[in-house]
Write a protein that holds these residues in place. Structure first.
Motif, mmCIF file in Angstrom:
data_model
loop_
_atom_site.group_PDB
_atom_site.id
_atom_site.type_symbol
_atom_site.label_atom_id
_atom_site.label_comp_id
_atom_site.label_asym_id
_atom_site.label_seq_id
_atom_site.Cartn_x
_atom_site.Cartn_y
_atom_site.Cartn_z
ATOM 1 N N GLU A 1 22.289 -27.625 16.939
ATOM 2 C CA GLU A 1 22.993 -28.766 17.585
ATOM 3 C C GLU A 1 24.037 -28.035 18.158
ATOM 4 O OE1 GLU A 1 22.597 -32.085 13.552
ATOM 5 O OE2 GLU A 1 24.083 -30.795 13.667
ATOM 6 N N LEU A 2 24.584 -27.036 17.750
ATOM 7 C CA LEU A 2 25.496 -26.347 18.667
ATOM 8 C C LEU A 2 25.247 -25.772 19.958
ATOM 9 C CD1 LEU A 2 27.716 -23.838 16.258
ATOM 10 C CD2 LEU A 2 28.540 -25.594 17.866
ATOM 11 N N GLU A 3 23.624 -25.625 20.288
ATOM 12 C CA GLU A 3 23.315 -25.152 21.563
ATOM 13 C C GLU A 3 23.429 -26.372 22.313
ATOM 14 O OE1 GLU A 3 19.422 -22.877 21.616
ATOM 15 O OE2 GLU A 3 19.531 -22.563 19.324
ATOM 16 N N ILE A 4 23.059 -27.592 21.724
ATOM 17 C CA ILE A 4 22.986 -28.718 22.309
ATOM 18 C C ILE A 4 24.482 -29.182 22.963
ATOM 19 C CG2 ILE A 4 22.490 -31.294 22.515
ATOM 20 C CD1 ILE A 4 20.205 -30.649 20.614
ATOM 21 N N LEU A 5 25.284 -28.918 22.092
ATOM 22 C CA LEU A 5 26.574 -29.382 22.528
ATOM 23 C C LEU A 5 27.063 -28.279 23.535
ATOM 24 C CD1 LEU A 5 28.386 -29.922 19.066
ATOM 25 C CD2 LEU A 5 27.848 -31.532 20.950
ATOM 26 N N HIS A 6 26.826 -27.056 23.497
ATOM 27 C CA HIS A 6 27.121 -25.925 24.495
ATOM 28 C C HIS A 6 26.731 -26.490 26.026
ATOM 29 C CE1 HIS A 6 29.337 -22.845 22.552
ATOM 30 N NE2 HIS A 6 28.510 -22.932 21.686
ATOM 31 N N ILE A 7 25.409 -26.825 25.756
ATOM 32 C CA ILE A 7 24.980 -27.505 27.128
ATOM 33 C C ILE A 7 25.629 -28.680 27.391
ATOM 34 C CG2 ILE A 7 22.885 -28.625 27.985
ATOM 35 C CD1 ILE A 7 21.037 -27.102 26.015
ATOM 36 N N LEU A 8 26.051 -29.494 26.859
ATOM 37 C CA LEU A 8 26.849 -30.662 27.174
ATOM 38 C C LEU A 8 28.215 -30.278 27.805
ATOM 39 C CD1 LEU A 8 25.630 -33.190 24.381
ATOM 40 C CD2 LEU A 8 25.084 -33.173 26.905
ATOM 41 N N THR B 1 24.780 -28.026 13.078
ATOM 42 C CA THR B 1 23.869 -26.810 12.862
ATOM 43 C C THR B 1 23.850 -25.919 13.988
ATOM 44 O OG1 THR B 1 22.123 -28.063 13.824
ATOM 45 C CG2 THR B 1 22.499 -28.449 11.585
ATOM 46 N N PRO B 2 23.106 -24.627 13.880
ATOM 47 C CA PRO B 2 23.195 -23.727 14.854
ATOM 48 C C PRO B 2 22.549 -24.676 16.114
ATOM 49 C CG PRO B 2 22.620 -22.660 13.044
ATOM 50 C CD PRO B 2 22.954 -23.956 12.661
ATOM 51 N N PHE C 1 16.800 -34.226 17.996
ATOM 52 C CA PHE C 1 18.044 -33.592 17.689
ATOM 53 C C PHE C 1 19.145 -34.801 18.082
ATOM 54 C CE2 PHE C 1 16.139 -29.493 17.044
ATOM 55 C CZ PHE C 1 16.739 -29.047 15.959
ATOM 56 N N LEU C 2 18.832 -35.124 19.256
ATOM 57 C CA LEU C 2 20.158 -36.062 19.941
ATOM 58 C C LEU C 2 20.305 -37.300 19.303
ATOM 59 C CD1 LEU C 2 19.501 -35.118 23.559
ATOM 60 C CD2 LEU C 2 21.473 -35.058 22.395
ATOM 61 N N GLN C 3 19.243 -37.887 18.601
ATOM 62 C CA GLN C 3 19.298 -39.042 17.703
ATOM 63 C C GLN C 3 20.170 -38.732 16.483
ATOM 64 O OE1 GLN C 3 15.107 -39.773 17.341
ATOM 65 N NE2 GLN C 3 15.155 -41.270 19.188
ATOM 66 N N ILE C 4 19.824 -37.617 15.710
ATOM 67 C CA ILE C 4 20.736 -37.144 14.775
ATOM 68 C C ILE C 4 21.944 -36.930 14.850
ATOM 69 C CG2 ILE C 4 20.883 -35.409 12.903
ATOM 70 C CD1 ILE C 4 17.628 -35.271 13.214
ATOM 71 N N MET C 5 22.170 -36.214 16.043
ATOM 72 C CA MET C 5 23.397 -35.747 16.593
ATOM 73 C C MET C 5 24.332 -37.317 16.721
ATOM 74 S SD MET C 5 22.692 -32.596 18.846
ATOM 75 C CE MET C 5 24.529 -32.107 19.230
#
Length: 129
Positions: free
Chosen positions: A13-20, A10-11, A49-53
């Motif tokens: 989740e993408l924000e979190i991925l960009h951070i990682l 999701t948007p 969010f991280l648990q879902i991801m």
């Protein structure tokens, strides 16, 4: 052998991925601090969010340390390519030319970007001739 596709992020989740992708492996607290720079996000929301991801397979969690450390499951390029392929198939029915036309019409591209696209097309043509 082709790998099973993962869930599209999701948007948020993408924000979190960009951070990682930018920071590398990070704790919930570190991710929360980065997210909070852009918008008001609670710590528990970031954790959820991280648990879902993790369940979706978008991130992995290491429990070796006291604080859990999260890592993107795939490199940025792999995820971007999967998302682009998904959009290409679902929205443009596999037509790369329509995708490019709409992408270029949707916003003003710099001269440098146009030159990069031309170079990519030239390289693609050389490899596939």
């Amino acid at each position: 052998m082709k790998q099973e596709p993962k869930f599209n992020p999701t948007p948020s989740e993408l924000e979190i991925l960009h951070i990682l992708w930018n920071r590398g492996p990070s704790t919930v607290r570190e991710i929360h601090e980065e997210l909070s720079k852009e918008k008001d996000v609670g710590y528990t929301s970031a954790l959820k969010f991280l648990q879902i991801m993790t369940t979706k397979g978008l991130v992995t969690r290491s429990e070796d340390q006291r604080a859990h450390v999260y890592t993107a499951s795939d490199p940025a390029e792999t995820t971007k390519q999967q998302l682009a392929t998904d959009v290409l198939q679902r929205v443009f029915r596999g037509s790369a030319s329509q995708l490019m036309q709409h992408a270029l019409q949707g916003r003003r591209s710099s001269k440098k970007e146009i030159e990069e696209i031309r170079a990519l097309l030239d390289e693609y043509e050389r490899k596939n001739s």
